[in-house]
Design a protein around this motif. Sequence first.
Motif, PDB file in Angstrom:
ATOM      1  N   HIS A 138      16.129 -11.375  -5.981  1.00 51.99           N
ATOM      2  CA  HIS A 138      17.354 -12.093  -5.281  1.00 51.99           C
ATOM      3  C   HIS A 138      16.759 -13.116  -4.060  1.00 51.99           C
ATOM      4  O   HIS A 138      17.649 -13.709  -3.387  1.00 51.99           O
ATOM      5  CB  HIS A 138      18.364 -11.023  -4.659  1.00 51.99           C
ATOM      6  CG  HIS A 138      18.890 -10.211  -5.526  1.00 51.99           C
ATOM      7  ND1 HIS A 138      20.150  -9.445  -5.409  1.00 51.99           N
ATOM      8  CD2 HIS A 138      18.816  -9.977  -6.969  1.00 51.99           C
ATOM      9  CE1 HIS A 138      20.324  -8.682  -6.158  1.00 51.99           C
ATOM     10  NE2 HIS A 138      19.607  -8.918  -7.423  1.00 51.99           N
ATOM     11  N   PRO A 166      14.121 -16.457  -2.915  1.00 50.52           N
ATOM     12  CA  PRO A 166      13.429 -17.286  -3.264  1.00 50.52           C
ATOM     13  C   PRO A 166      12.141 -17.448  -3.565  1.00 50.52           C
ATOM     14  O   PRO A 166      11.460 -18.087  -4.514  1.00 50.52           O
ATOM     15  CB  PRO A 166      13.802 -18.649  -2.519  1.00 50.52           C
ATOM     16  CG  PRO A 166      14.756 -18.325  -1.538  1.00 50.52           C
ATOM     17  CD  PRO A 166      14.683 -16.677  -1.792  1.00 50.52           C
ATOM     18  N   THR A 206      29.531 -12.647   3.529  1.00 50.81           N
ATOM     19  CA  THR A 206      30.088 -14.057   3.454  1.00 50.81           C
ATOM     20  C   THR A 206      31.289 -14.063   4.595  1.00 50.81           C
ATOM     21  O   THR A 206      31.906 -13.182   4.640  1.00 50.81           O
ATOM     22  CB  THR A 206      30.803 -14.270   1.901  1.00 50.81           C
ATOM     23  OG1 THR A 206      29.641 -14.277   1.095  1.00 50.81           O
ATOM     24  CG2 THR A 206      31.181 -15.556   1.847  1.00 50.81           C
ATOM     25  N   PRO A 240      23.264 -15.926  -8.323  1.00 54.50           N
ATOM     26  CA  PRO A 240      23.260 -17.153  -8.572  1.00 54.50           C
ATOM     27  C   PRO A 240      22.160 -18.120  -8.522  1.00 54.50           C
ATOM     28  O   PRO A 240      21.224 -17.555  -7.459  1.00 54.50           O
ATOM     29  CB  PRO A 240      24.517 -17.414  -7.428  1.00 54.50           C
ATOM     30  CG  PRO A 240      25.172 -16.334  -7.137  1.00 54.50           C
ATOM     31  CD  PRO A 240      24.310 -15.184  -7.322  1.00 54.50           C
ATOM     32  N   VAL A 241      21.909 -19.079  -9.135  1.00 59.51           N
ATOM     33  CA  VAL A 241      20.837 -19.695  -9.099  1.00 59.51           C
ATOM     34  C   VAL A 241      20.945 -21.388  -8.301  1.00 59.51           C
ATOM     35  O   VAL A 241      22.035 -21.857  -8.535  1.00 59.51           O
ATOM     36  CB  VAL A 241      20.314 -20.325 -10.455  1.00 59.51           C
ATOM     37  CG1 VAL A 241      18.750 -21.142 -10.525  1.00 59.51           C
ATOM     38  CG2 VAL A 241      20.093 -18.897 -11.437  1.00 59.51           C
ATOM     39  N   GLU A 242      20.170 -21.275  -7.286  1.00 61.10           N
ATOM     40  CA  GLU A 242      20.318 -22.626  -6.193  1.00 61.10           C
ATOM     41  C   GLU A 242      19.350 -23.902  -6.807  1.00 61.10           C
ATOM     42  O   GLU A 242      19.634 -25.042  -6.148  1.00 61.10           O
ATOM     43  CB  GLU A 242      20.070 -22.256  -4.943  1.00 61.10           C
ATOM     44  CG  GLU A 242      20.766 -20.955  -4.469  1.00 61.10           C
ATOM     45  CD  GLU A 242      22.098 -21.114  -4.366  1.00 61.10           C
ATOM     46  OE1 GLU A 242      22.723 -22.051  -4.391  1.00 61.10           O
ATOM     47  OE2 GLU A 242      23.012 -20.103  -4.613  1.00 61.10           O
ATOM     48  N   ALA A 243      18.418 -23.666  -7.731  1.00 61.60           N
ATOM     49  CA  ALA A 243      17.778 -24.842  -8.079  1.00 61.60           C
ATOM     50  C   ALA A 243      17.027 -24.482  -9.681  1.00 61.60           C
ATOM     51  O   ALA A 243      17.162 -23.309  -9.846  1.00 61.60           O
ATOM     52  CB  ALA A 243      16.605 -24.851  -7.028  1.00 61.60           C
ATOM     53  N   ASP A 290      12.609 -23.833  -4.976  1.00 63.80           N
ATOM     54  CA  ASP A 290      13.192 -22.958  -3.975  1.00 63.80           C
ATOM     55  C   ASP A 290      14.238 -22.060  -4.545  1.00 63.80           C
ATOM     56  O   ASP A 290      15.314 -22.674  -4.056  1.00 63.80           O
ATOM     57  CB  ASP A 290      13.490 -23.613  -2.680  1.00 63.80           C
ATOM     58  CG  ASP A 290      13.682 -22.891  -1.422  1.00 63.80           C
ATOM     59  OD1 ASP A 290      13.225 -21.713  -1.518  1.00 63.80           O
ATOM     60  OD2 ASP A 290      14.410 -23.302  -0.562  1.00 63.80           O
ATOM     61  N   ALA A 291      14.102 -21.339  -5.529  1.00 58.49           N
ATOM     62  CA  ALA A 291      15.162 -20.447  -5.751  1.00 58.49           C
ATOM     63  C   ALA A 291      14.661 -19.484  -6.676  1.00 58.49           C
ATOM     64  O   ALA A 291      13.456 -19.083  -6.789  1.00 58.49           O
ATOM     65  CB  ALA A 291      15.686 -21.330  -6.937  1.00 58.49           C
TER      66      ALA A 291
END
Length: 398
Positions: A350, A352, A231, A85-88, A104-105
Amino acid sequence: MTRATEAERRRLHDDFTHLCRIPSPFGYERACADAVRVRLEELGLEVSEDDAAEPTGAECGNLLTRLPGSSSRSVLLCAHLDTVPVEAEIEPVIVDDGWENAHDAILGADNKAAVAVLLGLARRFHAQPPPIGLELLFTVSEENALAGAKAFDLSRLSSDYGYVFDHASPIGEIVIASPTYYRLEAWFRGTAAHAGIRPEDGRSAIVAAARAISSMSLGRLDPETTANIGTVRGGNGSTNVVPDHCQVLGEARSLDRHRVESVMSEMVDRVYDAANVPECQCDVDITVERLFDGYRTRPSAPHIVVAERALRACGYDPQPIATGGGSDANAFEAAGFQCANLANGTLRNHQPDERVSFAALEGMLDVALALIEEAAVAPQSETASEQEPTREAAGAEK
């Protein structure tokens, strides 16, 4: 050995940065797949897409293209289109002779560095035949337990063996052992109650989950085995309610199949034990999945020998290694197709602060070119029976 030209190296960087800018977390690979297809079809290559989208939950299927060679034999080279998953936003920038993300990704070098290398091979050989046929496969949902590779019909291939460039470690390392991987999902179901007025009427699913996790053996359990809880999700977002639900996701993996089964069994026991503690007794539903099988390969296996020769030709020192990570090679090996995972020189996948140096990106292309040359002159591959026993048999022998 023929190395990449300066023009090919420049185009490699252009392809890489273009692909990185296209977000493609697993399940959402269509835009990246379309970009790859456009580049291949501009070269006059035929690209086929399989029906892996439905079973994998991806937006598209795996892409396959072929470049006929001077001989009737061929070799498979594979890279995956998806990322975690991409956060930014992803904006590749140059930092100390390498590529990093300005934000920051993740950068997406896992595995778009390899995708760019395969595009470089297609450009080199589309006009003149390579010395051996090439089958270039671009898979989806690798980061989702290798779902795309597992859904791919290997009978479509004519190659003797294959390679993926999907280990984030120094170029030269060759994965000859990879783990069996289990995933655990536990749903704790308690009883909600007002936390300030009648907490004694509640049964906290989060407390039960916390008891279970705190009683587990996690981290590196031995040189070949790891376990992790990744998680924890629970409650309704309010502090004044005893939470009646909590989800826990975890994993265990080991090069020894029997060991990982024992670890997973113990994790399940700890979940049930915690759910039965009287002061926070909960119902619990558990799902355990074996998501991919491990494998072991002899260092003397033909495709490993070819990889070693290619690495030496490029000035690298070949190093056979065992890893705790999985790749599409696990899925192919489990299906009986010989495939090696080669280190690609990327760093901190995986994360940032993911990074790939110019030297590593260009080195991957040179190694891929050398692989093609060495595979073309190698003797016909021996049968799979000459490999080490893999998957269950490998674990049984330990």
